[in-house]
Scaffold this active site. Sequence first.
Site, PDB file in Angstrom:
ATOM      1  N   LYS A   1       0.840  -1.201   0.000  1.00  0.00           N
ATOM      2  CA  LYS A   1       0.000   0.000   0.000  1.00  0.00           C
ATOM      3  C   LYS A   1       0.882   1.261   0.000  1.00  0.00           C
ATOM      4  O   LYS A   1       0.666   2.175  -0.774  1.00  0.00           O
ATOM      5  CB  LYS A   1      -0.904  -0.038   1.233  1.00  0.00           C
ATOM      6  CG  LYS A   1      -1.872   1.103   1.325  1.00  0.00           C
ATOM      7  CD  LYS A   1      -2.801   0.909   2.513  1.00  0.00           C
ATOM      8  CE  LYS A   1      -3.533   2.207   2.813  1.00  0.00           C
ATOM      9  NZ  LYS A   1      -4.379   2.112   3.996  1.00  0.00           N
TER      10      LYS A   1
ATOM     11  N   GLU B   1      11.024  -4.519   3.912  1.00  0.00           N
ATOM     12  CA  GLU B   1      11.086  -5.957   3.585  1.00  0.00           C
ATOM     13  C   GLU B   1      10.609  -6.203   2.145  1.00  0.00           C
ATOM     14  O   GLU B   1      11.246  -6.930   1.371  1.00  0.00           O
ATOM     15  CB  GLU B   1      10.194  -6.772   4.537  1.00  0.00           C
ATOM     16  CG  GLU B   1      10.628  -6.752   5.986  1.00  0.00           C
ATOM     17  CD  GLU B   1      10.001  -5.604   6.780  1.00  0.00           C
ATOM     18  OE1 GLU B   1       9.746  -4.523   6.193  1.00  0.00           O
ATOM     19  OE2 GLU B   1       9.785  -5.775   7.980  1.00  0.00           O
TER      20      GLU B   1
ATOM     21  N   GLY C   1      -4.629  -1.999   5.402  1.00  0.00           N
ATOM     22  CA  GLY C   1      -3.869  -3.148   4.895  1.00  0.00           C
ATOM     23  C   GLY C   1      -4.490  -4.487   5.273  1.00  0.00           C
ATOM     24  O   GLY C   1      -4.665  -5.371   4.441  1.00  0.00           O
ATOM     25  N   ARG C   2      -4.839  -4.640   6.539  1.00  0.00           N
ATOM     26  CA  ARG C   2      -5.340  -5.946   6.999  1.00  0.00           C
ATOM     27  C   ARG C   2      -6.785  -6.214   6.572  1.00  0.00           C
ATOM     28  O   ARG C   2      -7.348  -7.248   6.904  1.00  0.00           O
ATOM     29  CB  ARG C   2      -5.159  -6.088   8.508  1.00  0.00           C
ATOM     30  CG  ARG C   2      -5.743  -4.969   9.333  1.00  0.00           C
ATOM     31  CD  ARG C   2      -5.209  -4.985  10.766  1.00  0.00           C
ATOM     32  NE  ARG C   2      -5.611  -3.802  11.511  1.00  0.00           N
ATOM     33  CZ  ARG C   2      -4.951  -2.661  11.540  1.00  0.00           C
ATOM     34  NH1 ARG C   2      -3.831  -2.537  10.843  1.00  0.00           N
ATOM     35  NH2 ARG C   2      -5.373  -1.643  12.257  1.00  0.00           N
TER      36      ARG C   2
ATOM     37  N   GLU D   1      -3.458  -6.446  15.420  1.00  0.00           N
ATOM     38  CA  GLU D   1      -2.982  -5.161  14.900  1.00  0.00           C
ATOM     39  C   GLU D   1      -4.102  -4.115  14.988  1.00  0.00           C
ATOM     40  O   GLU D   1      -3.837  -2.916  15.102  1.00  0.00           O
ATOM     41  CB  GLU D   1      -2.494  -5.308  13.442  1.00  0.00           C
ATOM     42  CG  GLU D   1      -1.643  -4.126  12.990  1.00  0.00           C
ATOM     43  CD  GLU D   1      -0.903  -4.372  11.678  1.00  0.00           C
ATOM     44  OE1 GLU D   1       0.281  -4.746  11.720  1.00  0.00           O
ATOM     45  OE2 GLU D   1      -1.512  -4.187  10.610  1.00  0.00           O
TER      46      GLU D   1
ATOM     47  N   HIS E   1      -2.979 -32.698  19.632  1.00  0.00           N
ATOM     48  CA  HIS E   1      -1.816 -33.502  20.010  1.00  0.00           C
ATOM     49  C   HIS E   1      -0.627 -32.616  20.365  1.00  0.00           C
ATOM     50  O   HIS E   1       0.516 -33.061  20.352  1.00  0.00           O
ATOM     51  CB  HIS E   1      -1.481 -34.477  18.878  1.00  0.00           C
ATOM     52  CG  HIS E   1      -2.615 -35.416  18.634  1.00  0.00           C
ATOM     53  ND1 HIS E   1      -2.792 -36.572  19.355  1.00  0.00           N
ATOM     54  CD2 HIS E   1      -3.683 -35.326  17.809  1.00  0.00           C
ATOM     55  CE1 HIS E   1      -3.905 -37.171  18.959  1.00  0.00           C
ATOM     56  NE2 HIS E   1      -4.470 -36.427  18.020  1.00  0.00           N
TER      57      HIS E   1
ATOM     58  N   LYS F   1      10.221  -0.379  13.420  1.00  0.00           N
ATOM     59  CA  LYS F   1      10.614  -0.144  12.015  1.00  0.00           C
ATOM     60  C   LYS F   1      11.682   0.932  11.941  1.00  0.00           C
ATOM     61  O   LYS F   1      12.702   0.786  11.266  1.00  0.00           O
ATOM     62  CB  LYS F   1       9.403   0.373  11.220  1.00  0.00           C
ATOM     63  CG  LYS F   1       8.587  -0.639  10.508  1.00  0.00           C
ATOM     64  CD  LYS F   1       7.636   0.103   9.551  1.00  0.00           C
ATOM     65  CE  LYS F   1       6.383  -0.680   9.273  1.00  0.00           C
ATOM     66  NZ  LYS F   1       5.398   0.064   8.499  1.00  0.00           N
TER      67      LYS F   1
HETATM   68  O1  F6P Z   1       3.028  -4.292   9.783  1.00  0.00           O
HETATM   69  C1  F6P Z   1       2.608  -2.996   9.596  1.00  0.00           C
HETATM   70  C2  F6P Z   1       1.958  -2.787   8.295  1.00  0.00           C
HETATM   71  O2  F6P Z   1       1.837  -1.418   8.159  1.00  0.00           O
HETATM   72  C3  F6P Z   1       0.609  -3.482   8.127  1.00  0.00           C
HETATM   73  O3  F6P Z   1      -0.444  -2.783   8.651  1.00  0.00           O
HETATM   74  C4  F6P Z   1       0.528  -3.613   6.650  1.00  0.00           C
HETATM   75  O4  F6P Z   1      -0.432  -4.532   6.272  1.00  0.00           O
HETATM   76  C5  F6P Z   1       1.933  -4.058   6.340  1.00  0.00           C
HETATM   77  O5  F6P Z   1       2.746  -3.294   7.214  1.00  0.00           O
HETATM   78  C6  F6P Z   1       2.372  -3.874   4.914  1.00  0.00           C
HETATM   79  O6  F6P Z   1       2.333  -2.541   4.518  1.00  0.00           O
HETATM   80  P1  F6P Z   1       2.429  -2.134   2.996  1.00  0.00           P
HETATM   81  O7  F6P Z   1       1.282  -2.753   2.273  1.00  0.00           O
HETATM   82  O8  F6P Z   1       2.356  -0.658   2.986  1.00  0.00           O
HETATM   83  O9  F6P Z   1       3.740  -2.638   2.469  1.00  0.00           O
END
Ligand code: F6P
Length: 548
Positions: free
Chosen positions: A206, A212, A267-268, A353, A384, A512
């Site tokens: 987003k 990452e 995002g979620r 979150e 188990h 972060k």
């Molecule tokens: O982990 C934090 C977060 O901001 C989430 O809310 C989001 O889904 C994820 O990182 C990925 O963010 P982006 O889609 O901006 O890469």
Amino acid sequence: MNSRTDLTSWKNLVEHAKIMKNQHMNDLFTKDSNRFNEFSIKLNPFVLDYSKNIITEETMYLLMQLAKDCDVEQWREKMFDGVSINKTEERAVLHTALRGSVKKNTNIFDENITSNVEQSLSKMKKFSDKVRKGEWLGYSGKRITDVVNIGVGGSNLGPQMVTEALKGYSDNSVNTHYVSNVDGTQIANILKPLNPEQVLFIVSSKTFTTTETITNAQTAMKWLVSSSFDSNAVEKHFIAVSSNKVNAIEFGILEENIFDMWDWVGGRFSLWSAIGLPIAIDLGFEKFTELLAGAHEIDNHFYTAPLKENAPIILALLSVWNCTFLGAQSQAILPYDQNLHMFSAYMQQAEMESNGKSVSWDGEQIDYPTVPTIWGELGINGQHAFYQYLHQSNNVVPADFIGSIESVTPVAGHHETLMANFFAQTQALMKGVNEEQVREDLKAKGRTQEYINKVAPHKVHRGNRPTNSILMKQLSPKTLGSLIALYEHKIFVQGIILKICSFDQWGVELGKGLANKIQLELQNNTVNKNHDSSTQGLIEYYRDERQH
Ligand code: F6P
């Protein structure tokens, strides 16, 4: 500021909880043989049985009063109306619009939500059809065989969970892979068997700033360019889903290959948007729309059903009852369906979150327990592994059991064994077995008195452990859409009751920011002397050992 704890309904629940803590569900079931009918809801795709909770009619009445006092219905209206209920980020919360649950002509800052969603869906359809039919060609003119989605958190968990859950519905036109971890092992292993000529990368972010994701996308780009010897190959092999077009273009992705994301989708909660593109490619666009239709049905139910017949509202109130009033600190999600093997992980982000916060939306410290730790695993595997804890530890862990009446992949004899365990476990957690019964059973088996005295206390199960059972007809794109939306709305209501801003995530920022600074130190081989001695020691040790 008004605290939730000042509400009369809250105070009544505190008093009521003192009484209910001494109640055993066995007695509640003995007193009222109609509990299943009283405390269950039959919706089209599933039944929700919540009778195995430590509740009475009075409990539910008081919880409904709490919902009213917290203006849940008004907040629900505001969410569907596109009011900026994400207060700290000043954004609307309209993931419901992605599945057609929005009032006609909802505009946000002159942006027509409905037409934006329609355009995006149409672009997704065209694109996914093209890839699936083999019409989207790679740099050497070959069709795409593998799609690699690069994203993390909400840009990964939703689509990956759905892809896994609906594997039985895929025609395998294209193989779908997910890279989320910046640990190079994951991307290296995924790319190893693939042919760069036939791979399409979807960079899902987003913000298009997530370290990452950008690191993984850069690695993928190098891999592609080094094998094609052609930087123009990127336009045929890279697309993006992002609300940050500028960064995506700067990264090297053609503007026409960028799918929109909007501020009003968190995002979620985004798998319904173009973030769900890998789902549409894997299953076909029609099945993607069935997923949306399933969510739309629950949106309608949530929006129209009265409080006491409203499944997401009931689930939210029960969570608040179990955790805030009765003191449970964690909640397990236990699917009895192999296809839902990622569902607990997905729910972890969705709920924790969203509501894992301790400051109210007025900016005040919250002095009551809020949401539990969400965790879980496939039920049978859990049986188990950790069910021992669920049955006999001193901590009570309320659990949601999720299963289906029909298997997507029927194999003779298996489904009955699976579901017998589902039913048995919820019963055992509720009923338990007392010492008298344990002793009688051992005696009936001919055990000596000495043995009985030694073992009996260990075999006692106190029971009285709350569970909800969600039983679907069969897992399908539509029922899965409904299931996810059920939990999304539960989380929303839970946030309202607890007075929490459910749609921001400031708690992920601190780590972060620090990681970015420390990464520079690792790259430059320097150590900032302002670190605490533990962090400094660890970085120095890492740096020194790395040089050897
Ligand atoms: O982990 C934090 C977060 O901001 C989430 O809310 C989001 O889904 C994820 O990182 C990925 O963010 P982006 O889609 O901006 O890469």
